[in-house]
Write a protein that holds these residues in place. Structure first.
Motif, PDB file in Angstrom:
ATOM      1  N   ILE A  79       0.821  -1.207   0.000  1.00  0.00           N
ATOM      2  CA  ILE A  79       0.000   0.000   0.000  1.00  0.00           C
ATOM      3  C   ILE A  79       0.857   1.260   0.000  1.00  0.00           C
ATOM      4  O   ILE A  79       0.391   2.333  -0.354  1.00  0.00           O
ATOM      5  N   ASP A  80       2.136   1.122   0.372  1.00  0.00           N
ATOM      6  CA  ASP A  80       3.024   2.284   0.344  1.00  0.00           C
ATOM      7  C   ASP A  80       3.274   2.781  -1.075  1.00  0.00           C
ATOM      8  O   ASP A  80       3.775   3.881  -1.269  1.00  0.00           O
ATOM      9  N   LYS A  81       2.947   1.975  -2.063  1.00  0.00           N
ATOM     10  CA  LYS A  81       3.137   2.374  -3.459  1.00  0.00           C
ATOM     11  C   LYS A  81       1.850   2.929  -4.070  1.00  0.00           C
ATOM     12  O   LYS A  81       1.678   2.934  -5.278  1.00  0.00           O
ATOM     13  N   VAL A  82       0.958   3.396  -3.212  1.00  0.00           N
ATOM     14  CA  VAL A  82      -0.312   3.936  -3.685  1.00  0.00           C
ATOM     15  C   VAL A  82      -0.045   5.136  -4.597  1.00  0.00           C
ATOM     16  O   VAL A  82       0.895   5.901  -4.381  1.00  0.00           O
ATOM     17  N   CYS A 151      -6.094   9.201   3.525  1.00  0.00           N
ATOM     18  CA  CYS A 151      -5.218   8.676   4.565  1.00  0.00           C
ATOM     19  C   CYS A 151      -4.841   7.252   4.155  1.00  0.00           C
ATOM     20  O   CYS A 151      -5.711   6.426   3.871  1.00  0.00           O
ATOM     21  N   VAL A 152      -3.541   6.988   4.081  1.00  0.00           N
ATOM     22  CA  VAL A 152      -3.052   5.669   3.679  1.00  0.00           C
ATOM     23  C   VAL A 152      -2.385   5.034   4.889  1.00  0.00           C
ATOM     24  O   VAL A 152      -1.426   5.568   5.432  1.00  0.00           O
ATOM     25  N   LYS A 153      -2.910   3.901   5.322  1.00  0.00           N
ATOM     26  CA  LYS A 153      -2.403   3.221   6.512  1.00  0.00           C
ATOM     27  C   LYS A 153      -2.572   1.720   6.347  1.00  0.00           C
ATOM     28  O   LYS A 153      -3.643   1.255   5.976  1.00  0.00           O
ATOM     29  N   SER A 154      -1.511   0.973   6.607  1.00  0.00           N
ATOM     30  CA  SER A 154      -1.527  -0.496   6.557  1.00  0.00           C
ATOM     31  C   SER A 154      -2.056  -0.977   5.218  1.00  0.00           C
ATOM     32  O   SER A 154      -1.412  -0.818   4.206  1.00  0.00           O
ATOM     33  N   ASP A 155      -3.255  -1.528   5.219  1.00  0.00           N
ATOM     34  CA  ASP A 155      -3.832  -2.083   3.993  1.00  0.00           C
ATOM     35  C   ASP A 155      -5.049  -1.297   3.529  1.00  0.00           C
ATOM     36  O   ASP A 155      -5.888  -1.803   2.807  1.00  0.00           O
ATOM     37  N   ARG A 156      -5.143  -0.031   3.935  1.00  0.00           N
ATOM     38  CA  ARG A 156      -6.337   0.746   3.621  1.00  0.00           C
ATOM     39  C   ARG A 156      -6.011   2.134   3.068  1.00  0.00           C
ATOM     40  O   ARG A 156      -5.008   2.730   3.420  1.00  0.00           O
ATOM     41  N   VAL A 157      -6.928   2.597   2.232  1.00  0.00           N
ATOM     42  CA  VAL A 157      -6.900   3.981   1.766  1.00  0.00           C
ATOM     43  C   VAL A 157      -8.268   4.568   2.098  1.00  0.00           C
ATOM     44  O   VAL A 157      -9.289   4.049   1.653  1.00  0.00           O
ATOM     45  N   PHE A 158      -8.280   5.621   2.922  1.00  0.00           N
ATOM     46  CA  PHE A 158      -9.512   6.323   3.253  1.00  0.00           C
ATOM     47  C   PHE A 158      -9.523   7.601   2.427  1.00  0.00           C
ATOM     48  O   PHE A 158      -8.722   8.500   2.654  1.00  0.00           O
ATOM     49  N   LEU A 159     -10.433   7.663   1.452  1.00  0.00           N
ATOM     50  CA  LEU A 159     -10.471   8.785   0.512  1.00  0.00           C
ATOM     51  C   LEU A 159     -11.667   9.674   0.827  1.00  0.00           C
ATOM     52  O   LEU A 159     -12.787   9.197   0.949  1.00  0.00           O
ATOM     53  N   ASN A 160     -11.398  10.950   0.973  1.00  0.00           N
ATOM     54  CA  ASN A 160     -12.443  11.941   1.226  1.00  0.00           C
ATOM     55  C   ASN A 160     -12.447  12.939   0.075  1.00  0.00           C
ATOM     56  O   ASN A 160     -11.432  13.584  -0.177  1.00  0.00           O
ATOM     57  N   ARG A 161     -13.564  13.071  -0.593  1.00  0.00           N
ATOM     58  CA  ARG A 161     -13.703  14.032  -1.688  1.00  0.00           C
ATOM     59  C   ARG A 161     -14.164  15.356  -1.104  1.00  0.00           C
ATOM     60  O   ARG A 161     -15.078  15.380  -0.276  1.00  0.00           O
ATOM     61  N   LEU A 162     -13.523  16.440  -1.492  1.00  0.00           N
ATOM     62  CA  LEU A 162     -13.927  17.770  -1.040  1.00  0.00           C
ATOM     63  C   LEU A 162     -14.360  18.591  -2.259  1.00  0.00           C
ATOM     64  O   LEU A 162     -13.959  18.296  -3.387  1.00  0.00           O
ATOM     65  N   TYR A 163     -15.140  19.635  -2.011  1.00  0.00           N
ATOM     66  CA  TYR A 163     -15.699  20.424  -3.103  1.00  0.00           C
ATOM     67  C   TYR A 163     -15.491  21.914  -2.840  1.00  0.00           C
ATOM     68  O   TYR A 163     -15.367  22.339  -1.695  1.00  0.00           O
ATOM     69  N   PRO A 164     -15.497  22.731  -3.900  1.00  0.00           N
ATOM     70  CA  PRO A 164     -15.364  24.175  -3.710  1.00  0.00           C
ATOM     71  C   PRO A 164     -16.479  24.698  -2.808  1.00  0.00           C
ATOM     72  O   PRO A 164     -17.584  24.171  -2.819  1.00  0.00           O
ATOM     73  N   GLU A 165     -16.154  25.739  -2.055  1.00  0.00           N
ATOM     74  CA  GLU A 165     -17.096  26.415  -1.172  1.00  0.00           C
ATOM     75  C   GLU A 165     -17.600  25.519  -0.048  1.00  0.00           C
ATOM     76  O   GLU A 165     -18.609  25.795   0.588  1.00  0.00           O
ATOM     77  N   GLN A 166     -16.903  24.409   0.171  1.00  0.00           N
ATOM     78  CA  GLN A 166     -17.195  23.502   1.275  1.00  0.00           C
ATOM     79  C   GLN A 166     -16.133  23.755   2.345  1.00  0.00           C
ATOM     80  O   GLN A 166     -15.054  24.258   2.063  1.00  0.00           O
TER      81      GLN A 166
END
Length: 196
Positions: A79-82, A151-166
């Motif tokens: 996962i470090d090669k994400v 956030c990349v940790k161990s065997d997981r990627v936690f992806l959060n999408r953000l938007y303008p004016e948010q």
């Protein structure tokens, strides 16, 4: 162009998709004898047919014209090669865990390389229930905003999408260690060691 190699590849891909020569011919608006001719190596598709043929068979057009598909190296599970990709046309965010050929909107995408961290927005993280509540010091205008945080940790990627004016905030499950990635549409990708 080696018509024999191209023909063999077309036949192989057609069979993998459980399509008949007639299915391909009907989709392209040609006779099924023409598809048979390609597969026998007696000719190659007309240049105007390649984009639609590659879409039907689900293969990169350039590799199909070369008559062979270059496979990616198997994912080693590191996962470090994400790698993160952002389509410049539609803004889609794509992720791989190793080398890959990633396409969106008809273009091959290059993975994002982390930039100079001196321009990286400041972050704060506070524990809230079972998560870290992460806040970025960053404008979130339509012309300048953070598109995603991962956030990349161990065997997981936690992806959060953000938007303008948010609000430039996200929640990440509590864990120790890992890396936090943030992508600003103007300044590119930033990486933070993240311990919470």
């Amino acid at each position: 162009m080696d018509c024999v190699k191209v023909g063999r590849l077309i036949a192989k891909l057609r069979k993998e998709k459980n399509l008949t020569q007639k299915n391909i011919a009907d989709a392209l608006g040609i006779q099924n004898k023409t598809v048979s001719k390609w597969e026998c190596g007696s000719g190659c598709p007309d240049l105007s047919l390649w984009p639609e043929l590659s879409a039907i068979l689900g293969v990169d057009m350039k590799q199909m014209m070369e008559g062979e598909i270059t496979p990616n190296k198997p994912d080693s599970g590191n996962i470090d090669k994400v790698r993160f990709y952002v389509c410049p046309s539609c803004g889609n965010i794509l992720v791989s865990t190793g080398s890959a050929s990633i396409f969106c909107c008809g273009r091959k995408l290059e993975y994002l390389l982390p930039g100079d961290t001196s321009d990286a927005p400041e972050i704060t993280a506070e524990e809230m229930d079972t998560d870290y509540f992460v806040t970025f010091e960053h404008p979130m205008t339509k012309e300048h905003y953070i598109s995603f945080v991962a956030c990349v940790k161990s065997d997981r990627v936690f992806l959060n999408r953000l938007y303008p004016e948010q609000s430039p905030t996200c929640r990440i499950p509590i864990s120790i260690g890992g890396k936090l990635y943030a992508y600003c549409i103007k300044h590119g990708l930033s990486v933070y060691p993240f311990v919470g």
